[in-house]
Design a protein around this motif. Structure first.
Motif, PDB file in Angstrom:
ATOM      1  N   MET A   6       0.835  -1.198   0.000  1.00 26.46           N
ATOM      2  CA  MET A   6       0.000   0.000   0.000  1.00 26.46           C
ATOM      3  C   MET A   6       0.873   1.253   0.000  1.00 26.46           C
ATOM      4  N   THR A   7       0.542   2.222  -0.836  1.00 24.77           N
ATOM      5  CA  THR A   7       1.276   3.479  -0.883  1.00 24.77           C
ATOM      6  C   THR A   7       0.301   4.652  -0.869  1.00 24.77           C
ATOM      7  N   THR A   8      -0.751   4.531  -0.045  1.00 25.27           N
ATOM      8  CA  THR A   8      -1.781   5.572  -0.021  1.00 25.27           C
ATOM      9  C   THR A   8      -1.242   6.896   0.495  1.00 25.27           C
ATOM     10  N   LEU A   9      -0.115   6.879   1.191  1.00 30.82           N
ATOM     11  CA  LEU A   9       0.462   8.100   1.739  1.00 30.82           C
ATOM     12  C   LEU A   9       1.754   8.493   1.029  1.00 30.82           C
ATOM     13  N   SER A  10       1.961   7.981  -0.148  1.00 27.83           N
ATOM     14  CA  SER A  10       3.165   8.286  -0.909  1.00 27.83           C
ATOM     15  C   SER A  10       3.283   9.791  -1.127  1.00 27.83           C
ATOM     16  N   GLY A  11       4.468  10.332  -0.848  1.00 34.52           N
ATOM     17  CA  GLY A  11       4.703  11.754  -1.021  1.00 34.52           C
ATOM     18  C   GLY A  11       4.309  12.599   0.169  1.00 34.52           C
ATOM     19  N   LYS A  12       3.738  11.982   1.195  1.00 33.17           N
ATOM     20  CA  LYS A  12       3.309  12.713   2.384  1.00 33.17           C
ATOM     21  C   LYS A  12       4.434  12.726   3.427  1.00 33.17           C
ATOM     22  N   LYS A  13       4.523  13.840   4.135  1.00 38.76           N
ATOM     23  CA  LYS A  13       5.530  14.007   5.171  1.00 38.76           C
ATOM     24  C   LYS A  13       4.858  13.950   6.532  1.00 38.76           C
ATOM     25  N   ALA A  14       5.304  13.037   7.394  1.00 40.00           N
ATOM     26  CA  ALA A  14       4.623  12.785   8.667  1.00 40.00           C
ATOM     27  C   ALA A  14       5.578  12.923   9.839  1.00 40.00           C
ATOM     28  N   LEU A  15       5.012  13.363  10.967  1.00 44.28           N
ATOM     29  CA  LEU A  15       5.735  13.418  12.232  1.00 44.28           C
ATOM     30  C   LEU A  15       4.871  12.788  13.304  1.00 44.28           C
ATOM     31  N   VAL A  16       5.457  11.871  14.070  1.00 36.91           N
ATOM     32  CA  VAL A  16       4.785  11.240  15.202  1.00 36.91           C
ATOM     33  C   VAL A  16       5.511  11.661  16.470  1.00 36.91           C
ATOM     34  N   LEU A  17       4.810  12.353  17.358  1.00 36.72           N
ATOM     35  CA  LEU A  17       5.396  12.719  18.640  1.00 36.72           C
ATOM     36  C   LEU A  17       5.149  11.591  19.632  1.00 36.72           C
ATOM     37  N   GLY A  18       6.224  10.993  20.127  1.00 37.90           N
ATOM     38  CA  GLY A  18       6.113   9.839  21.016  1.00 37.90           C
ATOM     39  C   GLY A  18       5.943   8.573  20.209  1.00 37.90           C
ATOM     40  N   GLY A  19       6.983   8.185  19.468  1.00 35.66           N
ATOM     41  CA  GLY A  19       6.822   7.083  18.520  1.00 35.66           C
ATOM     42  C   GLY A  19       7.716   5.888  18.733  1.00 35.66           C
ATOM     43  N   SER A  20       8.424   5.799  19.836  1.00 37.20           N
ATOM     44  CA  SER A  20       9.425   4.740  19.961  1.00 37.20           C
ATOM     45  C   SER A  20       8.861   3.411  20.445  1.00 37.20           C
ATOM     46  N   ARG A  21       7.726   3.441  21.160  1.00 39.40           N
ATOM     47  CA  ARG A  21       7.203   2.213  21.760  1.00 39.40           C
ATOM     48  C   ARG A  21       5.688   2.161  21.619  1.00 39.40           C
ATOM     49  N   GLY A  22       5.111   0.989  21.845  1.00 36.40           N
ATOM     50  CA  GLY A  22       3.666   0.835  21.964  1.00 36.40           C
ATOM     51  C   GLY A  22       2.885   1.342  20.771  1.00 36.40           C
ATOM     52  N   ILE A  23       1.836   2.102  21.047  1.00 33.95           N
ATOM     53  CA  ILE A  23       0.975   2.622  19.995  1.00 33.95           C
ATOM     54  C   ILE A  23       1.773   3.494  19.026  1.00 33.95           C
ATOM     55  N   GLY A  24       2.647   4.332  19.562  1.00 33.52           N
ATOM     56  CA  GLY A  24       3.423   5.214  18.699  1.00 33.52           C
ATOM     57  C   GLY A  24       4.272   4.456  17.708  1.00 33.52           C
ATOM     58  N   ALA A  25       4.932   3.402  18.152  1.00 33.18           N
ATOM     59  CA  ALA A  25       5.763   2.604  17.259  1.00 33.18           C
ATOM     60  C   ALA A  25       4.912   1.928  16.186  1.00 33.18           C
ATOM     61  N   ALA A  26       3.734   1.442  16.572  1.00 32.90           N
ATOM     62  CA  ALA A  26       2.843   0.825  15.595  1.00 32.90           C
ATOM     63  C   ALA A  26       2.384   1.830  14.547  1.00 32.90           C
ATOM     64  N   VAL A  27       2.145   3.070  14.981  1.00 35.70           N
ATOM     65  CA  VAL A  27       1.749   4.124  14.040  1.00 35.70           C
ATOM     66  C   VAL A  27       2.894   4.432  13.078  1.00 35.70           C
ATOM     67  N   VAL A  28       4.110   4.534  13.608  1.00 28.53           N
ATOM     68  CA  VAL A  28       5.269   4.783  12.746  1.00 28.53           C
ATOM     69  C   VAL A  28       5.395   3.685  11.695  1.00 28.53           C
ATOM     70  N   GLU A  29       5.292   2.441  12.126  1.00 31.31           N
ATOM     71  CA  GLU A  29       5.404   1.322  11.190  1.00 31.31           C
ATOM     72  C   GLU A  29       4.329   1.398  10.114  1.00 31.31           C
ATOM     73  N   ARG A  30       3.095   1.731  10.515  1.00 30.38           N
ATOM     74  CA  ARG A  30       1.994   1.769   9.557  1.00 30.38           C
ATOM     75  C   ARG A  30       2.159   2.937   8.572  1.00 30.38           C
ATOM     76  N   LEU A  31       2.526   4.098   9.064  1.00 29.73           N
ATOM     77  CA  LEU A  31       2.704   5.238   8.170  1.00 29.73           C
ATOM     78  C   LEU A  31       3.809   4.976   7.156  1.00 29.73           C
ATOM     79  N   GLN A  32       4.894   4.410   7.618  1.00 32.83           N
ATOM     80  CA  GLN A  32       5.978   4.075   6.697  1.00 32.83           C
ATOM     81  C   GLN A  32       5.524   3.039   5.668  1.00 32.83           C
ATOM     82  N   ALA A  33       4.801   2.031   6.133  1.00 37.96           N
ATOM     83  CA  ALA A  33       4.317   0.991   5.220  1.00 37.96           C
ATOM     84  C   ALA A  33       3.362   1.556   4.174  1.00 37.96           C
ATOM     85  N   ASP A  34       2.620   2.595   4.555  1.00 37.17           N
ATOM     86  CA  ASP A  34       1.673   3.207   3.632  1.00 37.17           C
ATOM     87  C   ASP A  34       2.317   4.270   2.754  1.00 37.17           C
ATOM     88  N   GLY A  35       3.626   4.445   2.880  1.00 32.85           N
ATOM     89  CA  GLY A  35       4.344   5.300   1.949  1.00 32.85           C
ATOM     90  C   GLY A  35       4.753   6.658   2.444  1.00 32.85           C
TER      91      GLY A  35
END
Length: 237
Positions: free
Chosen positions: A1-30
């Motif tokens: 999936m590349t639904t977010l290709s070209g998008k620039k994202a910032l996650v505040l608090g992303g190293s563990r738990g929910i934040g880490a899962a969000v980072v992984e998903r955003l990266q996977a989506d492009g």
């Protein structure tokens, strides 16, 4: 999936738990994703190596660091605020400084991060704050301060949705119930109490929360704003 290709994202608090899962998903989506961490340096570096996201050390309790981090990352298409502090127990015994730090991380930091991001955010941007079902319901003693901070996010999101709507920037709150993280493990001491309130009697997985975030920051959620999105297994039903 590349639904977010070209998008620039910032996650505040992303190293563990929910934040880490969000980072992984955003990266996977492009998305080109950056995330902050405070104390979990090893986890942050491991996540960065695994996903290709960039790790930034910044303390969300520090207003100056928060503003500087958001400014340096912009202009953003996506801002996800996950950093949070949970302080439970007898309010008569809490140290005032501990309550103030929780307010700094859970309320003041999101406010300043959102305002800073919105100054330069691209049209059609997405802002998501991770709140809690406890913003709606606090069914046990000892959670007044925590619930207060999560309820504050609701008013903040509704107001900012109005403020930024003309630029089609959406602002939403995701409200998890119990989630299996280091802060609230599925087999932790409060498991039975929390599950007793739930229709689906288990902790959510961080990836399930990240899935809701992915929808809200994606192209199909352009008309979803100023809303609370509860994912709690019926905790608040």
């Amino acid at each position: 999936m590349t639904t977010l290709s070209g998008k620039k994202a910032l996650v505040l608090g992303g190293s563990r738990g929910i934040g880490a899962a969000v980072v992984e998903r955003l990266q996977a989506d492009g998305a080109d994703t950056r995330f902050t961490y405070a104390g979990s340096e090893a986890a942050a570096h491991a996540l960065a190596e695994k996903t290709g996201a960039a790790a930034i050390r910044a303390d969300s309790a520090d207003r100056g660091q928060t503003i500087a981090t958001v400014e340096a990352a912009g202009p953003l298409d996506i801002l996800v605020i996950n950093a949070g502090v949970g302080l439970l127990g007898d309010p008569l015994e809490h140290e005032p400084d501990a309550i103030d730090r929780m307010l700094d991380v859970n309320v003041r930091s999101p406010y300043h991060a959102i305002v800073t991001a919105a100054r330069t955010m691209n049209r059609g941007g997405r802002i998501v704050v991770i709140g809690s079902v406890n913003g709606d319901r606090m069914p046990f003693a000892g959670g007044a301060g925590y619930a207060m901070t999560k309820s504050a996010l609701q008013g903040m999101a509704r107001g900012f949705a109005r403020d930024f709507g003309a630029r089609e920037i959406t602002v939403n709150v995701v409200q998890p119930g119990p989630v299996d993280t280091d802060m609230n493990p599925a087999e932790g001491p409060m498991k039975d109490l929390m599950h007793s309130f739930m229709a689906i009697k288990r902790h959510a997985k961080p990836a399930e929360i990240a899935g809701m975030v992915a929808y809200l920051v994606g192209p199909e959620a352009a008309m979803v704003t100023g809303a609370m999105h509860t994912i709690d297994g019926g905790f608040g039903a």
